[in-house]
Scaffold this motif. Sequence first.
Motif, PDB file in Angstrom:
ATOM      1  N   THR A  84       0.829  -1.206   0.000  1.00 54.62           N
ATOM      2  CA  THR A  84       0.000   0.000   0.000  1.00 54.62           C
ATOM      3  C   THR A  84       0.862   1.255   0.000  1.00 54.62           C
ATOM      4  O   THR A  84       0.563   2.222  -0.712  1.00 54.62           O
ATOM      5  CB  THR A  84      -0.930  -0.001   1.236  1.00 54.62           C
ATOM      6  OG1 THR A  84      -1.677  -1.220   1.264  1.00 54.62           O
ATOM      7  CG2 THR A  84      -1.894   1.172   1.190  1.00 54.62           C
ATOM      8  N   LEU A  85       1.938   1.250   0.802  1.00 48.44           N
ATOM      9  CA  LEU A  85       2.834   2.401   0.866  1.00 48.44           C
ATOM     10  C   LEU A  85       3.474   2.655  -0.489  1.00 48.44           C
ATOM     11  O   LEU A  85       3.519   3.805  -0.964  1.00 48.44           O
ATOM     12  CB  LEU A  85       3.913   2.164   1.931  1.00 48.44           C
ATOM     13  CG  LEU A  85       4.938   3.283   2.128  1.00 48.44           C
ATOM     14  CD1 LEU A  85       4.234   4.579   2.536  1.00 48.44           C
ATOM     15  CD2 LEU A  85       5.981   2.880   3.161  1.00 48.44           C
ATOM     16  N   MET A  86       3.971   1.608  -1.137  1.00 50.28           N
ATOM     17  CA  MET A  86       4.621   1.765  -2.440  1.00 50.28           C
ATOM     18  C   MET A  86       3.615   2.179  -3.517  1.00 50.28           C
ATOM     19  O   MET A  86       3.892   3.060  -4.330  1.00 50.28           O
ATOM     20  CB  MET A  86       5.312   0.466  -2.845  1.00 50.28           C
ATOM     21  CG  MET A  86       6.561   0.155  -2.033  1.00 50.28           C
ATOM     22  SD  MET A  86       7.369  -1.353  -2.612  1.00 50.28           S
ATOM     23  CE  MET A  86       8.884  -1.315  -1.642  1.00 50.28           C
ATOM     24  N   VAL A  87       2.435   1.545  -3.489  1.00 47.59           N
ATOM     25  CA  VAL A  87       1.413   1.885  -4.488  1.00 47.59           C
ATOM     26  C   VAL A  87       0.926   3.314  -4.299  1.00 47.59           C
ATOM     27  O   VAL A  87       0.573   4.003  -5.274  1.00 47.59           O
ATOM     28  CB  VAL A  87       0.235   0.876  -4.425  1.00 47.59           C
ATOM     29  CG1 VAL A  87      -0.922   1.333  -5.308  1.00 47.59           C
ATOM     30  CG2 VAL A  87       0.697  -0.509  -4.846  1.00 47.59           C
ATOM     31  N   SER A  88       0.933   3.800  -3.041  1.00 48.24           N
ATOM     32  CA  SER A  88       0.496   5.177  -2.791  1.00 48.24           C
ATOM     33  C   SER A  88       1.427   6.185  -3.468  1.00 48.24           C
ATOM     34  O   SER A  88       1.033   7.332  -3.705  1.00 48.24           O
ATOM     35  CB  SER A  88       0.431   5.452  -1.284  1.00 48.24           C
ATOM     36  OG  SER A  88       1.726   5.496  -0.706  1.00 48.24           O
ATOM     37  N   ARG A  89       2.660   5.763  -3.785  1.00 44.68           N
ATOM     38  CA  ARG A  89       3.589   6.646  -4.498  1.00 44.68           C
ATOM     39  C   ARG A  89       3.189   6.775  -5.971  1.00 44.68           C
ATOM     40  O   ARG A  89       3.628   7.698  -6.656  1.00 44.68           O
ATOM     41  CB  ARG A  89       5.027   6.106  -4.400  1.00 44.68           C
ATOM     42  CG  ARG A  89       5.584   6.095  -2.972  1.00 44.68           C
ATOM     43  CD  ARG A  89       5.648   7.519  -2.398  1.00 44.68           C
ATOM     44  NE  ARG A  89       6.183   7.549  -1.045  1.00 44.68           N
ATOM     45  CZ  ARG A  89       5.457   7.598   0.052  1.00 44.68           C
ATOM     46  NH1 ARG A  89       4.137   7.623  -0.031  1.00 44.68           N
ATOM     47  NH2 ARG A  89       6.025   7.627   1.239  1.00 44.68           N
ATOM     48  N   ILE A  90       2.359   5.836  -6.433  1.00 45.06           N
ATOM     49  CA  ILE A  90       1.827   5.945  -7.805  1.00 45.06           C
ATOM     50  C   ILE A  90       0.668   6.947  -7.789  1.00 45.06           C
ATOM     51  O   ILE A  90       0.691   7.949  -8.498  1.00 45.06           O
ATOM     52  CB  ILE A  90       1.367   4.569  -8.318  1.00 45.06           C
ATOM     53  CG1 ILE A  90       2.536   3.580  -8.322  1.00 45.06           C
ATOM     54  CG2 ILE A  90       0.779   4.685  -9.731  1.00 45.06           C
ATOM     55  CD1 ILE A  90       2.137   2.146  -8.605  1.00 45.06           C
ATOM     56  N   SER A  91      -0.364   6.650  -6.946  1.00 40.47           N
ATOM     57  CA  SER A  91      -1.502   7.567  -6.787  1.00 40.47           C
ATOM     58  C   SER A  91      -2.476   6.973  -5.784  1.00 40.47           C
ATOM     59  O   SER A  91      -2.463   5.764  -5.514  1.00 40.47           O
ATOM     60  CB  SER A  91      -2.230   7.797  -8.117  1.00 40.47           C
ATOM     61  OG  SER A  91      -2.888   6.614  -8.540  1.00 40.47           O
ATOM     62  N   ASP A  92      -3.367   7.832  -5.231  1.00 41.40           N
ATOM     63  CA  ASP A  92      -4.423   7.329  -4.351  1.00 41.40           C
ATOM     64  C   ASP A  92      -5.415   6.477  -5.141  1.00 41.40           C
ATOM     65  O   ASP A  92      -6.032   5.558  -4.592  1.00 41.40           O
ATOM     66  CB  ASP A  92      -5.160   8.494  -3.670  1.00 41.40           C
ATOM     67  CG  ASP A  92      -4.324   9.132  -2.560  1.00 41.40           C
ATOM     68  OD1 ASP A  92      -3.559   8.399  -1.909  1.00 41.40           O
ATOM     69  OD2 ASP A  92      -4.421  10.361  -2.379  1.00 41.40           O
ATOM     70  N   ASN A  93      -5.595   6.769  -6.426  1.00 37.05           N
ATOM     71  CA  ASN A  93      -6.465   5.944  -7.259  1.00 37.05           C
ATOM     72  C   ASN A  93      -5.922   4.521  -7.380  1.00 37.05           C
ATOM     73  O   ASN A  93      -6.675   3.546  -7.383  1.00 37.05           O
ATOM     74  CB  ASN A  93      -6.603   6.552  -8.661  1.00 37.05           C
ATOM     75  CG  ASN A  93      -7.619   7.676  -8.696  1.00 37.05           C
ATOM     76  OD1 ASN A  93      -8.325   7.914  -7.713  1.00 37.05           O
ATOM     77  ND2 ASN A  93      -7.703   8.374  -9.811  1.00 37.05           N
ATOM     78  N   ALA A  94      -4.598   4.411  -7.488  1.00 35.72           N
ATOM     79  CA  ALA A  94      -3.981   3.081  -7.570  1.00 35.72           C
ATOM     80  C   ALA A  94      -4.227   2.305  -6.278  1.00 35.72           C
ATOM     81  O   ALA A  94      -4.496   1.098  -6.304  1.00 35.72           O
ATOM     82  CB  ALA A  94      -2.487   3.207  -7.836  1.00 35.72           C
ATOM     83  N   VAL A  95      -4.158   3.002  -5.126  1.00 33.04           N
ATOM     84  CA  VAL A  95      -4.437   2.369  -3.835  1.00 33.04           C
ATOM     85  C   VAL A  95      -5.879   1.865  -3.797  1.00 33.04           C
ATOM     86  O   VAL A  95      -6.151   0.745  -3.349  1.00 33.04           O
ATOM     87  CB  VAL A  95      -4.189   3.359  -2.680  1.00 33.04           C
ATOM     88  CG1 VAL A  95      -4.686   2.774  -1.354  1.00 33.04           C
ATOM     89  CG2 VAL A  95      -2.708   3.689  -2.575  1.00 33.04           C
ATOM     90  N   ALA A  96      -6.807   2.700  -4.265  1.00 35.81           N
ATOM     91  CA  ALA A  96      -8.218   2.313  -4.275  1.00 35.81           C
ATOM     92  C   ALA A  96      -8.436   1.074  -5.139  1.00 35.81           C
ATOM     93  O   ALA A  96      -9.203   0.175  -4.783  1.00 35.81           O
ATOM     94  CB  ALA A  96      -9.079   3.475  -4.778  1.00 35.81           C
ATOM     95  N   VAL A  97      -7.752   1.006  -6.280  1.00 27.78           N
ATOM     96  CA  VAL A  97      -7.882  -0.147  -7.188  1.00 27.78           C
ATOM     97  C   VAL A  97      -7.358  -1.410  -6.520  1.00 27.78           C
ATOM     98  O   VAL A  97      -7.989  -2.478  -6.594  1.00 27.78           O
ATOM     99  CB  VAL A  97      -7.137   0.116  -8.523  1.00 27.78           C
ATOM    100  CG1 VAL A  97      -6.952  -1.182  -9.309  1.00 27.78           C
ATOM    101  CG2 VAL A  97      -7.910   1.127  -9.353  1.00 27.78           C
ATOM    102  N   VAL A  98      -6.192  -1.306  -5.869  1.00 26.48           N
ATOM    103  CA  VAL A  98      -5.616  -2.475  -5.195  1.00 26.48           C
ATOM    104  C   VAL A  98      -6.546  -2.958  -4.077  1.00 26.48           C
ATOM    105  O   VAL A  98      -6.811  -4.154  -3.941  1.00 26.48           O
ATOM    106  CB  VAL A  98      -4.212  -2.158  -4.634  1.00 26.48           C
ATOM    107  CG1 VAL A  98      -3.712  -3.298  -3.748  1.00 26.48           C
ATOM    108  CG2 VAL A  98      -3.232  -1.911  -5.774  1.00 26.48           C
ATOM    109  N   GLY A  99      -7.071  -2.036  -3.274  1.00 27.57           N
ATOM    110  CA  GLY A  99      -7.980  -2.402  -2.199  1.00 27.57           C
ATOM    111  C   GLY A  99      -9.247  -3.041  -2.720  1.00 27.57           C
ATOM    112  O   GLY A  99      -9.710  -4.063  -2.206  1.00 27.57           O
ATOM    113  N   PHE A 100      -9.813  -2.444  -3.764  1.00 29.89           N
ATOM    114  CA  PHE A 100     -11.032  -2.982  -4.374  1.00 29.89           C
ATOM    115  C   PHE A 100     -10.771  -4.361  -4.971  1.00 29.89           C
ATOM    116  O   PHE A 100     -11.547  -5.299  -4.766  1.00 29.89           O
ATOM    117  CB  PHE A 100     -11.518  -2.022  -5.466  1.00 29.89           C
ATOM    118  CG  PHE A 100     -12.765  -2.482  -6.169  1.00 29.89           C
ATOM    119  CD1 PHE A 100     -14.011  -2.144  -5.673  1.00 29.89           C
ATOM    120  CD2 PHE A 100     -12.693  -3.237  -7.326  1.00 29.89           C
ATOM    121  CE1 PHE A 100     -15.165  -2.565  -6.319  1.00 29.89           C
ATOM    122  CE2 PHE A 100     -13.841  -3.667  -7.978  1.00 29.89           C
ATOM    123  CZ  PHE A 100     -15.080  -3.321  -7.467  1.00 29.89           C
ATOM    124  N   SER A 101      -9.675  -4.505  -5.713  1.00 30.73           N
ATOM    125  CA  SER A 101      -9.350  -5.776  -6.365  1.00 30.73           C
ATOM    126  C   SER A 101      -9.119  -6.881  -5.354  1.00 30.73           C
ATOM    127  O   SER A 101      -9.535  -8.027  -5.556  1.00 30.73           O
ATOM    128  CB  SER A 101      -8.110  -5.620  -7.254  1.00 30.73           C
ATOM    129  OG  SER A 101      -8.317  -4.646  -8.252  1.00 30.73           O
TER     130      SER A 101
END
Length: 469
Positions: free
Chosen positions: A35-52
């Motif tokens: 989550t920390l690393m993906v948050s460096r991409i964007s908050d949208n990327a975090v939302a996608v990972v959580g949803f997926s």
Amino acid sequence: MKNKGSEKNKFSLWLLAWPIFIEQFLQFLLGSVDTLMVSRISDNAVAVVGFSNQLFNALMTLFATVASGAGIVIAQKIGSRKEEEARSVAIIAFNVTVAIGVFLSILLIAAPEPIARMLQLPDELIPLAKVYISIVGGGMILTAAMAVLGTAIRNTGNTKGPMMTAIGMNFIHIIMNYGFIFGAFGFPQWGLTGVAISTVISRLLATIVLFVIFLNSFQRKIGHRDFKIFDRKLFKEILAIGWPLGVNSASWVFSQLAIFSFLAMLGSTELAARTYMNTLESFCFLLGFSLALAAQIQIAHLYGAGKTKEAYHAVFKVLKVGLPLVIVNAFILVLFGRNVLGLFTKDVDILNLCTSLLLLNLLLQPGKMVNMAIGNSLNAVGDTRYTMKISLIFMWLIATGCSYLFGVSLGIGIIAIYSCMIIDEYVRGVLSFFRWRGRKHLRMKEADLQKEREEQQCRCNEGMASPAL
């Protein structure tokens, strides 16, 4: 022949629990770093990972039926000294679970966008979701194999093997994530696509290691010809315990997926906030969950051995340790949670939402601990239909139905949704507590053992009388 003393020690609560804790902690670390690393991409990327991940968890229930049921049967069989039957159960479960994993992999590779749209994912997240779901979902066969292999190995009393595998998998995954996100170590900078590829590769390597351990987990090594084994009677035993477990697990996961859909209706801010909270919440009950899972293995083993009194008291030992732990951890999160969240996101709206949820988490965690400990204990003795029934009724009535009513329809939002989840945990926890106090399945086991003793005595008496005839 195995030494009885060493086997008893192998199934002691502490020796079972500490490797499970380390394994779960590493999984938590993996999720947090992810989550920390993906948050460096964007908050949208975090939302996608959580949803997926909620989607993947929902689909995992299709093979959890077999894997979870098999794990309990394996521990019971070993407890009752039926090692060969335990071995056969493990092989049957592996074959069936992997077949289900193949089907899910094909489905997620073929239709990631329709699935995301059906679950109400916001349009701006669809492009990222298509990539992540198709790649990570395409490796669902690996997730299935890891689930059944890890469960089988742990229920033989070997919790260290899965722990060591988790250490290696986490290390590889973190290194590859860093490389793909930041273009380090000669890796291409592929962002979320790289994270997905990293996930699949690390799971593939972990599956190979677990498979090797699995082959050597029983008294007689498993050979390639043994995978042709299919015993209908044993498979029915797996399903008798497993299908209510599968429905129970599905009830929880699909309920969570529905709640994530409600949050998606509220907006990507709420969805991201819940994803970050999932990561922080895991910190609260890691050791408690490990103790509950260890208790399930121990109680199933004691139940199989006919030691019903020891099985009954084991769950209360877990609660004495687990409840204080989760409460203390929840207080720590209230004090330092916002600072930790600041490592993941700088969005003020998300941080404010999470700060409110951290206070509610103080109420949530004790209820979850009771559910984990007593629910797992009920499952260990085969009382899986009861846990299934209360899940179907109250999880959908309170956690899901009331979440939609108050959170979405009445517009109260994420606070109402979280409150409904808390009430659901306590209602099911109290019902499970009184069910365990009733000792229904333990008394049935005692009656069966008494009947066996009487039949054996009759046979002995007949044998002694026959020479005089």
